[in-house]
Design a protein around this motif. Structure first.
Motif, mmCIF file in Angstrom:
data_model
loop_
_atom_site.group_PDB
_atom_site.id
_atom_site.type_symbol
_atom_site.label_atom_id
_atom_site.label_comp_id
_atom_site.label_asym_id
_atom_site.label_seq_id
_atom_site.Cartn_x
_atom_site.Cartn_y
_atom_site.Cartn_z
ATOM 1 N N ALA A 204 -50.030 13.541 20.314
ATOM 2 C CA ALA A 204 -48.975 12.983 21.156
ATOM 3 C C ALA A 204 -47.612 13.457 20.665
ATOM 4 O O ALA A 204 -47.469 13.968 19.550
ATOM 5 N N VAL A 205 -46.616 13.260 21.518
ATOM 6 C CA VAL A 205 -45.221 13.515 21.160
ATOM 7 C C VAL A 205 -44.408 12.296 21.583
ATOM 8 O O VAL A 205 -44.651 11.706 22.652
ATOM 9 N N GLU A 206 -43.448 11.925 20.759
ATOM 10 C CA GLU A 206 -42.587 10.781 21.068
ATOM 11 C C GLU A 206 -41.619 11.176 22.188
ATOM 12 O O GLU A 206 -40.559 11.747 21.950
ATOM 13 N N ARG A 207 -42.016 10.846 23.399
ATOM 14 C CA ARG A 207 -41.253 11.218 24.599
ATOM 15 C C ARG A 207 -40.035 10.316 24.790
ATOM 16 O O ARG A 207 -38.991 10.748 25.281
ATOM 17 N N TYR A 208 -40.169 9.052 24.420
ATOM 18 C CA TYR A 208 -39.095 8.078 24.632
ATOM 19 C C TYR A 208 -38.535 7.649 23.283
ATOM 20 O O TYR A 208 -39.262 7.144 22.420
ATOM 21 N N TYR A 209 -37.221 7.844 23.114
ATOM 22 C CA TYR A 209 -36.581 7.564 21.833
ATOM 23 C C TYR A 209 -35.098 7.334 22.073
ATOM 24 O O TYR A 209 -34.484 7.995 22.925
ATOM 25 N N ASP A 210 -34.530 6.411 21.322
ATOM 26 C CA ASP A 210 -33.110 6.099 21.457
ATOM 27 C C ASP A 210 -32.304 7.032 20.555
ATOM 28 O O ASP A 210 -32.052 6.729 19.397
ATOM 29 N N TYR A 211 -31.910 8.187 21.104
ATOM 30 C CA TYR A 211 -31.158 9.167 20.321
ATOM 31 C C TYR A 211 -29.690 8.780 20.150
ATOM 32 O O TYR A 211 -28.982 9.380 19.337
ATOM 33 N N GLY A 212 -29.225 7.831 20.934
ATOM 34 C CA GLY A 212 -27.832 7.435 20.840
ATOM 35 C C GLY A 212 -26.873 8.435 21.446
ATOM 36 O O GLY A 212 -25.657 8.346 21.240
ATOM 37 N N ARG A 213 -27.404 9.374 22.204
ATOM 38 C CA ARG A 213 -26.591 10.410 22.856
ATOM 39 C C ARG A 213 -27.411 10.984 24.002
ATOM 40 O O ARG A 213 -28.644 10.860 24.014
ATOM 41 N N PRO A 214 -26.758 11.616 24.973
ATOM 42 C CA PRO A 214 -27.522 12.238 26.059
ATOM 43 C C PRO A 214 -28.366 13.397 25.527
ATOM 44 O O PRO A 214 -27.895 14.201 24.715
ATOM 45 N N VAL A 215 -29.605 13.472 25.963
ATOM 46 C CA VAL A 215 -30.484 14.574 25.567
ATOM 47 C C VAL A 215 -31.235 15.074 26.792
ATOM 48 O O VAL A 215 -31.446 14.337 27.756
ATOM 49 N N ASP A 216 -31.641 16.324 26.731
ATOM 50 C CA ASP A 216 -32.470 16.924 27.776
ATOM 51 C C ASP A 216 -33.916 16.852 27.307
ATOM 52 O O ASP A 216 -34.318 17.579 26.391
ATOM 53 N N VAL A 217 -34.693 15.972 27.911
ATOM 54 C CA VAL A 217 -36.071 15.774 27.466
ATOM 55 C C VAL A 217 -37.042 16.745 28.124
ATOM 56 O O VAL A 217 -38.249 16.685 27.851
ATOM 57 N N ALA A 218 -36.539 17.660 28.946
ATOM 58 C CA ALA A 218 -37.432 18.587 29.642
ATOM 59 C C ALA A 218 -38.309 19.387 28.676
ATOM 60 O O ALA A 218 -39.511 19.558 28.939
ATOM 61 N N PRO A 219 -37.780 19.892 27.544
ATOM 62 C CA PRO A 219 -38.660 20.623 26.616
ATOM 63 C C PRO A 219 -39.778 19.748 26.054
ATOM 64 O O PRO A 219 -40.886 20.235 25.812
ATOM 65 N N VAL A 220 -39.495 18.468 25.856
ATOM 66 C CA VAL A 220 -40.521 17.549 25.362
ATOM 67 C C VAL A 220 -41.606 17.375 26.420
ATOM 68 O O VAL A 220 -42.807 17.443 26.128
ATOM 69 N N THR A 221 -41.180 17.173 27.652
ATOM 70 C CA THR A 221 -42.135 17.012 28.746
ATOM 71 C C THR A 221 -43.004 18.253 28.898
ATOM 72 O O THR A 221 -44.227 18.155 29.092
ATOM 73 N N ARG A 222 -42.387 19.429 28.793
ATOM 74 C CA ARG A 222 -43.159 20.672 28.925
ATOM 75 C C ARG A 222 -44.186 20.800 27.807
ATOM 76 O O ARG A 222 -45.332 21.224 28.045
ATOM 77 N N ALA A 223 -43.803 20.445 26.586
ATOM 78 C CA ALA A 223 -44.746 20.542 25.464
ATOM 79 C C ALA A 223 -45.919 19.588 25.660
ATOM 80 O O ALA A 223 -47.077 19.938 25.392
ATOM 81 N N ILE A 224 -45.630 18.384 26.130
ATOM 82 C CA ILE A 224 -46.692 17.403 26.377
ATOM 83 C C ILE A 224 -47.655 17.921 27.435
ATOM 84 O O ILE A 224 -48.886 17.853 27.272
ATOM 85 N N GLU A 225 -47.109 18.465 28.512
ATOM 86 C CA GLU A 225 -47.955 18.965 29.596
ATOM 87 C C GLU A 225 -48.719 20.213 29.171
ATOM 88 O O GLU A 225 -49.907 20.374 29.500
ATOM 89 N N ARG A 226 -48.060 21.092 28.426
ATOM 90 C CA ARG A 226 -48.697 22.355 28.023
ATOM 91 C C ARG A 226 -49.912 22.107 27.147
ATOM 92 O O ARG A 226 -50.934 22.788 27.273
ATOM 93 N N HIS A 227 -49.811 21.135 26.262
ATOM 94 C CA HIS A 227 -50.882 20.909 25.294
ATOM 95 C C HIS A 227 -51.769 19.715 25.651
ATOM 96 O O HIS A 227 -52.673 19.369 24.885
ATOM 97 N N GLY A 228 -51.520 19.103 26.804
ATOM 98 C CA GLY A 228 -52.350 17.984 27.235
ATOM 99 C C GLY A 228 -52.275 16.791 26.301
ATOM 100 O O GLY A 228 -53.298 16.175 25.972
ATOM 101 N N LEU A 229 -51.060 16.427 25.885
ATOM 102 C CA LEU A 229 -50.869 15.379 24.890
ATOM 103 C C LEU A 229 -50.481 14.047 25.528
ATOM 104 O O LEU A 229 -50.055 13.985 26.683
ATOM 105 N N LEU A 230 -50.607 13.006 24.736
ATOM 106 C CA LEU A 230 -50.126 11.689 25.126
ATOM 107 C C LEU A 230 -48.618 11.602 24.954
ATOM 108 O O LEU A 230 -48.018 12.353 24.174
ATOM 109 N N GLU A 231 -48.022 10.644 25.647
ATOM 110 C CA GLU A 231 -46.635 10.273 25.410
ATOM 111 C C GLU A 231 -46.614 9.045 24.504
ATOM 112 O O GLU A 231 -47.403 8.121 24.685
#
Length: 270
Positions: A204-231
């Motif tokens: 799995a990859v930690e998809r949801y996290y309080d970074y305290g700043r704006p972030v682009d989570v698209a790379p995280v989503t792509r990694a999760i989908e590419r490797h068939g991982l949990l969120e």
């Protein structure tokens, strides 16, 4: 709204909330599931991978820092049924924490000409030392202590002796139902961190996290989908405020199914 906060620290490591306070904090945040993920320590009051704390489901987890070629990253293990090998490594890491803590304290006291009156024990981390500096006669608050005294590249910084990613991930995979890459966008090289998601030991990859700043989570989503991982997701709470990030009902159901399938016979299911 999150129903599961899967990244919470207690006073067993560098958190400020005791385990007994978790149910009230969970109810305040309307969170039904909490994963206790103390730094390199198993919580002594959680005797099974899944427990009930006054109506709150508690998943016994752990956060393990490891070394990679591009820097240090953190892994989260969920549903811990500790192996002898994991216990041995955690004992080594706690001894390293104590020695490191003592070295940092000695440096701070000499450099700032103060007496911190802090004895390093298991679980000690730089947050403990920074809070003590802020309470001392030294002219630094918590943030200033990190920024100018004990943070990376500061005069009193002392490095840790960490396991490699390969060893740490394998230890967690043998002892935990789910292994997740923590807060991938916090690192200096997020792409290199996300590349670790290809490991057979990462679920799995930690998809949801309080970074305290704006972030682009698209790379995280792509990694999760590419490797068939949990969120996974969580607030990384070190205080008493839960639910700043986490999984919704459907996301938690997927996580729960994977975790339940990996637990030994006779262990209560989440």
């Amino acid at each position: 709204m999150p129903v599961a906060d899967l990244h919470v620290h207690t006073t067993n490591s560098d958190g400020r909330m005791a385990l007994a306070d978790v149910p009230d904090a969970a109810r305040t945040a309307d969170v039904g599931v909490v994963a206790i993920t103390d730094h390199e320590r198993l919580h002594p009051d959680l005797e099974t991978p899944i427990d009930d704390l006054a109506g709150t489901t508690a998943i016994h987890g752990i956060e393990l820092r490891v070394e990679t070629e591009s820097g240090q990253v953190d892994l989260l293990g969920y549903g811990v049924a500790p192996t002898a090998e994991l216990r041995t490594e955690l004992d080594r890491l706690q001894n390293d924490r104590i020695e490191r803590g003592r070295a940092i304290i000695d440096c701070v006291e000499e450099r700032l000409d103060c007496d911190l009156a802090l004895e390093p024990t298991e679980g000690i981390g730089r947050p403990h030392i920074a809070r003590t500096i802020a309470r001392s006669d030294a002219d630094y608050d918590y943030e200033g202590a990190f920024a100018e005294v004990i943070g990376n590249d500061c005069p009193c910084f002392v490095a840790r002796d960490l396991p490699t990613f390969e060893r740490g991930a394998a230890l967690l995979a043998d002892a935990c139902g789910v292994v997740s890459l923590a807060h991938p966008l916090r690192y200096d090289d997020p792409a290199a961190a996300l590349a670790l998601a290809a490991s057979d030991h990462v679920d799995a990859v930690e998809r949801y996290y309080d970074y305290g700043r704006p972030v682009d989570v698209a790379p995280v989503t792509r990694a999760i989908e590419r490797h068939g991982l949990l969120e996974t997701g969580g607030s990384d709470a070190h205080d008493g405020v839960l639910g700043r990030a986490g999984l919704d009902g459907d996301e938690y159901d997927a996580f729960r199914e994977r975790l339940a399938a990996s637990l030994p016979e006779g262990v209560p299911r989440p």
